[in-house]
Write an enzyme that holds these catalytic residues in place. Structure first.
Site, short mmCIF file in Angstrom:
data_model
loop_
_atom_site.label_atom_id
_atom_site.label_comp_id
_atom_site.label_asym_id
_atom_site.label_seq_id
_atom_site.Cartn_x
_atom_site.Cartn_y
_atom_site.Cartn_z
N TYR A 117 0.83 -1.21 0.00
CA TYR A 117 0.00 0.00 0.00
C TYR A 117 0.86 1.25 0.00
CZ TYR A 117 0.77 0.90 5.05
OH TYR A 117 1.33 1.19 6.27
N LYS A 170 6.41 -1.66 2.06
CA LYS A 170 5.18 -1.13 2.66
C LYS A 170 4.06 -2.15 2.45
CE LYS A 170 3.05 3.42 3.37
NZ LYS A 170 3.16 3.41 4.82
N GLU A 211 12.28 2.49 14.14
CA GLU A 211 11.34 3.54 13.73
C GLU A 211 10.13 3.48 14.64
OE1 GLU A 211 9.76 2.81 9.77
OE2 GLU A 211 9.71 0.65 10.12
N LEU A 233 11.00 1.56 7.15
CA LEU A 233 10.38 2.01 5.91
C LEU A 233 11.12 3.27 5.44
CD1 LEU A 233 7.79 1.35 4.16
CD2 LEU A 233 6.85 3.41 5.21
N1 PDD Z 1 2.71 4.99 7.62
N2 PDD Z 1 7.41 3.81 9.09
C1 PDD Z 1 6.26 3.11 9.12
C2 PDD Z 1 6.27 1.74 9.72
C3 PDD Z 1 5.08 3.66 8.58
O1 PDD Z 1 3.95 2.94 8.59
C4 PDD Z 1 5.11 4.97 8.05
C5 PDD Z 1 3.91 5.64 7.46
C6 PDD Z 1 6.33 5.67 8.05
C7 PDD Z 1 6.46 7.06 7.48
O2 PDD Z 1 6.43 7.03 6.07
P1 PDD Z 1 5.89 8.27 5.23
O3 PDD Z 1 6.63 9.47 5.68
O4 PDD Z 1 6.18 7.92 3.84
O5 PDD Z 1 4.40 8.40 5.52
C8 PDD Z 1 7.46 5.04 8.57
C9 PDD Z 1 1.51 5.44 6.96
C10 PDD Z 1 1.23 6.89 7.10
C11 PDD Z 1 0.37 4.53 7.36
O6 PDD Z 1 0.61 3.34 7.48
O7 PDD Z 1 -0.76 4.99 7.51
#
Ligand code: PDD
Length: 280
Positions: A34, A145, A177, A201
């Site tokens: 996703y 992801k 993270e 991620l």
């Molecule tokens: N999640 N690490 C993890 C495990 C995440 O699920 C996310 C973001 C990030 C930050 O990535 P980005 O800056 O590209 O949003 C880091 C999204 C927002 C979610 O699962 O809803």
């Protein structure tokens, strides 16, 4: 088109009418990937970077990308309402095979789903949040992801039950993270975030923060940090597409720095907001 439609396999439908098979491999196995892409004033933020990450996630799980960059834009833009801040959620699964079988099915089209949601106001961005450290219990492909988020869900829930708005994850003594965010810390005056690896991620917000820091001569480094480093940090932030850059003012019940959002966050959040305005 419906008032607030979602996209499913080539059609825009009211959410109540969007159905998938119970044999969909996303439902049965969590077999899919996703993206979450913010859109400010109707414009997708860092669209190419999100799509490059989608490509990498799809390649890692051996699903072909069903659409070109322009096709994706054509699918997602009609979901946006101009004027408001929203995010687009898009999901691709390995599709619905005739029977449940762990092996990949042959000649089955992927399931493609997308929807938009308002970005909720996040007042804690200005006041800071509490976070708790938890052991990172996830798998070895956290750079993908994947929709398979059960460990992340359990960790976030545990953090919440302990009064935290985010879980900061620790693997073999090193910070990885957040359960749904990347982590930054100010250590001895330098902004530090763990380097890219299979343990985290590659967050798009993380990449934007590093870019604007480098452009504005804010001292920053991609470097591993231990849980002890984090405990001594002057500032800790989490970063994600939906929450943006959020200061952590309390870690495991102890004040971080002065217990208030720090000066580095004030500066970088200002730069981040200005960057958002400049590209949307
Ligand atoms: N999640 N690490 C993890 C495990 C995440 O699920 C996310 C973001 C990030 C930050 O990535 P980005 O800056 O590209 O949003 C880091 C999204 C927002 C979610 O699962 O809803």
């Amino acid at each position: 088109m419906a008032n607030n439609p979602v996209y499913l396999n080539g059609r825009y439908l009211p959410v109540e009418e969007a159905h998938i098979s119970v044999l969909d491999r996303g439902f049965l196995f969590g077999d899919g990937v996703y993206e979450v892409i913010p859109a400010y004033r109707g414009r997708l933020f860092e669209f190419e970077a999100h799509m490059a990450r989608l490509d990498n996630s799809l390649a890692a799980v051996l699903i072909g990308n069903p659409h070109s960059l322009d096709e994706w834009r054509g699918i997602l833009v009609p979901l946006l309402k101009g004027g408001t801040d929203q995010y687009v959620y898009l999901q691709i699964t390995r599709g619905a095979a005739p029977k449940r079988d762990h092996l990949f099915p042959e000649n089955i089209p992927p399931t493609v789903f997308a929807m938009s949601s308002p970005i909720p106001p996040y007042p804690e961005r200005d006041t800071g949040i509490r976070a708790v450290c938890l052991e990172d219990s996830r798998w070895d492909n956290c750079h993908v992801k994947a929709i398979t988020l059960l460990a992340n869900v359990l960790l976030r829930q545990e953090a919440s039950e302990r009064g935290g708005a985010e879980a900061i994850l620790v693997k073999n003594g090193f910070v990885t993270e957040g359960s749904s965010s990347n982590v930054f810390a100010v250590l001895n005056g330098v902004l530090v975030t763990p380097p890219l690896s299979r343990d985290i991620l590659p967050g798009i917000t993380r990449a934007v923060i590093l870019k604007i820091c480098r452009e504005n001569h804010v001292s920053c480094r991609e470097q591993s940090m231990t849980i002890d480093d984090l405990k001594q940090a002057d500032e800790i932030w989490i970063a994600s597409s939906v929450r943006e850059v959020v200061p952590v003012v309390d870690l495991d019940g102890r004040a971080v720095g002065g217990g208030e959002p720090g000066p580095a966050w004030q500066q970088v959040n200002r730069l981040f907001q200005a960057y958002k305005q400049s590209v949307s």
